[in-house]
Design an enzyme around this catalytic site. Structure first.
Site, PDB file in Angstrom:
ATOM      1  N   LYS A   1       0.806  -1.287   0.197  1.00 52.01           N
ATOM      2  CA  LYS A   1       0.125   0.351  -0.114  1.00 52.01           C
ATOM      3  C   LYS A   1       1.011   1.350   0.155  1.00 52.01           C
ATOM      4  O   LYS A   1       2.344   1.474  -0.163  1.00 52.01           O
ATOM      5  CB  LYS A   1      -0.682  -0.092   1.134  1.00 52.01           C
ATOM      6  CG  LYS A   1      -1.500  -1.433   1.523  1.00 52.01           C
ATOM      7  CD  LYS A   1      -2.183  -1.923   0.329  1.00 52.01           C
ATOM      8  CE  LYS A   1      -3.225  -3.300   0.738  1.00 52.01           C
ATOM      9  NZ  LYS A   1      -2.214  -4.389   1.258  1.00 52.01           N
TER      10      LYS A   1
HETATM   11  C1  PLP Z   1      -9.170  -5.458  -1.111  1.00 47.74           C
HETATM   12  C2  PLP Z   1      -8.139  -5.557   0.176  1.00 47.74           C
HETATM   13  N1  PLP Z   1      -8.740  -6.188   1.444  1.00 47.74           N
HETATM   14  C3  PLP Z   1      -8.022  -6.665   2.634  1.00 47.74           C
HETATM   15  C4  PLP Z   1      -6.688  -6.432   1.896  1.00 47.74           C
HETATM   16  C5  PLP Z   1      -6.035  -7.660   3.324  1.00 47.74           C
HETATM   17  O1  PLP Z   1      -5.102  -6.540   3.914  1.00 47.74           O
HETATM   18  P1  PLP Z   1      -3.722  -6.901   5.135  1.00 47.74           P
HETATM   19  O2  PLP Z   1      -2.496  -7.377   4.316  1.00 47.74           O
HETATM   20  O3  PLP Z   1      -3.975  -5.211   5.386  1.00 47.74           O
HETATM   21  O4  PLP Z   1      -4.360  -8.562   6.069  1.00 47.74           O
HETATM   22  C6  PLP Z   1      -5.939  -6.529   1.161  1.00 47.74           C
HETATM   23  C7  PLP Z   1      -4.719  -6.697   1.198  1.00 47.74           C
HETATM   24  O5  PLP Z   1      -4.433  -6.626   0.045  1.00 47.74           O
HETATM   25  C8  PLP Z   1      -7.034  -6.158  -0.392  1.00 47.74           C
HETATM   26  O6  PLP Z   1      -6.661  -5.629  -1.226  1.00 47.74           O
END
Ligand code: PLP
Length: 375
Positions: A180
């Site tokens: 991100k």
């Molecule tokens: C749309 C979406 N939701 C949730 C997540 C999960 O994020 P995290 O890795 O912080 O748990 C991601 C990770 O790429 C994502 O792209």
């Protein structure tokens, strides 16, 4: 090798993390509280609740909404698998809806196609930073009394009708994973406008405790904490928050740079006939967390072969956004036909885009892509 993504981290983040360590308070504490205030202010939400990841934020969001067994949660299959899994964590059933071909996001129409009497919630993803058509989806959720969770994992700093993604969200969920723009290594933030929702989120992320460790530490009197409900350990550390505060101050510069590079990609790629490229929707702006391209259906070379050729040419790309319903974890899970999702997941790839990418890198990437695709 040009990587697909490189976080923009430097000495300032290293010093902030070192200062947190030197302070002796490394778990959730004052820096987490400061980071929560800073993120909430940036996204236009009243409250921020820092957690260990966006995945845990999504789990808490559905738990806060009282979603559970017997309930259906409408989600895009075209998303990182955590979006669908969050419904499973609370014992609910994820129901996949198709997406818009230009934005790769759910629309009111695609949601309406799968809405049923058991539907209790929608998880609307702002995919790869691309803002979803919020107005129509909010109207639909309100009309049917559905909880609307915004999965803004990738969308920190994206905008919808001039307001930051997160503003006006019943519950928003953001990620600080290194793919991100703003990273804390791992980390997430749940945002909400309702003070009671935020207070319960704080409690649930910390074992259901009625008083935080930081508050107990600050109190002159011994505080006997109580455990009001079964919660989780989804806390962020002060070391992570220290890094996040430095990163957040760089967000506007990151977005400006990425948008400049994306415009340049759009210009350079206009020479490849039939190639679709990510672009702002009419109602908002993306932070270009992901810059994807979609190969035309009659492209001479298949997507996986294009990826392999790019790798051989020294450019690390990624397949486009995954589709949960095609993964073994969801084998046999019922789903309506998802033609746009399947086309996007099979025909798209993500090109390198990060703050330090140079214009000459971009020229190399585009000429490698022209060669690899045969377009
Ligand atoms: C749309 C979406 N939701 C949730 C997540 C999960 O994020 P995290 O890795 O912080 O748990 C991601 C990770 O790429 C994502 O792209």
């Amino acid at each position: 090798m040009i990587p697909v993504m490189r976080p923009w981290l430097g000495q300032d983040e290293a010093e902030a993390a070192a200062a947190a360590v030197a302070s002796g308070w490394v778990a959730q504490g004052p820096r987490v509280a400061e980071f929560e205030r800073a993120v909430a202010a940036r996204v236009g939400a009243a409250h921020g609740v820092a957690v260990s990841s966006c995945t845990t934020a999504l789990h808490l969001a559905l738990a806060l909404g009282g979603i559970g067994p017997g309930d259906e949660v409408i989600v895009p299959s075209l998303s990182f698998i955590a979006t669908a899994n969050a419904a499973r964590y609370v014992g609910a059933t994820p129901v996949f809806a198709d997406v818009d071909p230009a934005t790769a996001n759910l629309t009111a129409k695609s949601i309406e196609e799968v809405r049923a009497p058991a539907t209790r919630a929608i998880v609307l993803v702002h995919q790869g930073g691309m803002p979803a058509a919020l107005g129509e989806v909010r109207a639909l959720a309100a009309a049917h009394g559905l909880l609307l969770v915004e999965d803004a994992a990738c969308a920190l700093g994206s905008t919808y009708e001039g307001a930051p993604v997160g503003a006006g969200a019943a519950i928003g969920a953001f990620s600080f994973h290194p793919r991100k723009l703003v990273t804390t290594g791992e980390g997430g933030m749940l945002t909400a406008d309702d003070a009671d929702v935020a207070a319960r989120a704080r409690r649930l992320r910390e074992h259901g405790m009625n008083v935080s460790a930081a508050e107990r530490h600050a109190s002159a009197q011994p505080v006997l904490e109580r455990y009001l409900e079964v919660g989780f350990n989804y806390r962020m550390t002060d070391i992570q928050a220290a890094v996040g505060l430095v990163q957040l101050a760089k967000l506007d510069a990151m977005i400006a740079r990425r948008r400049r590079l994306a415009r340049r990609y759009q210009h350079l790629l206009s020479g490849l006939p039939g190639l679709e490229v990510a672009a702002d929707p009419p109602y908002g702006t993306t932070n270009y967390q992901s810059f994807w391209v979609v190969l035309p259906d009659d492209a001479p070379v298949g997507r996986d072969e294009v990826l392999a050729r790019m790798q051989a040419a020294g450019v690390s790309c990624r397949r486009g956004i995954m589709a949960a319903h095609l993964e073994p974890a969801y084998a046999g899970h019922p789903a309506v036909p998802l033609p746009v999702t399947e086309r996007l997941t099979r025909r798209s790839l993500i090109l390198p885009l990060f703050h330090q990418l140079t214009e000459s890198d971009q020229e190399r990437i585009v000429s490698a892509l022209a060669e690899a695709t045969g377009l």
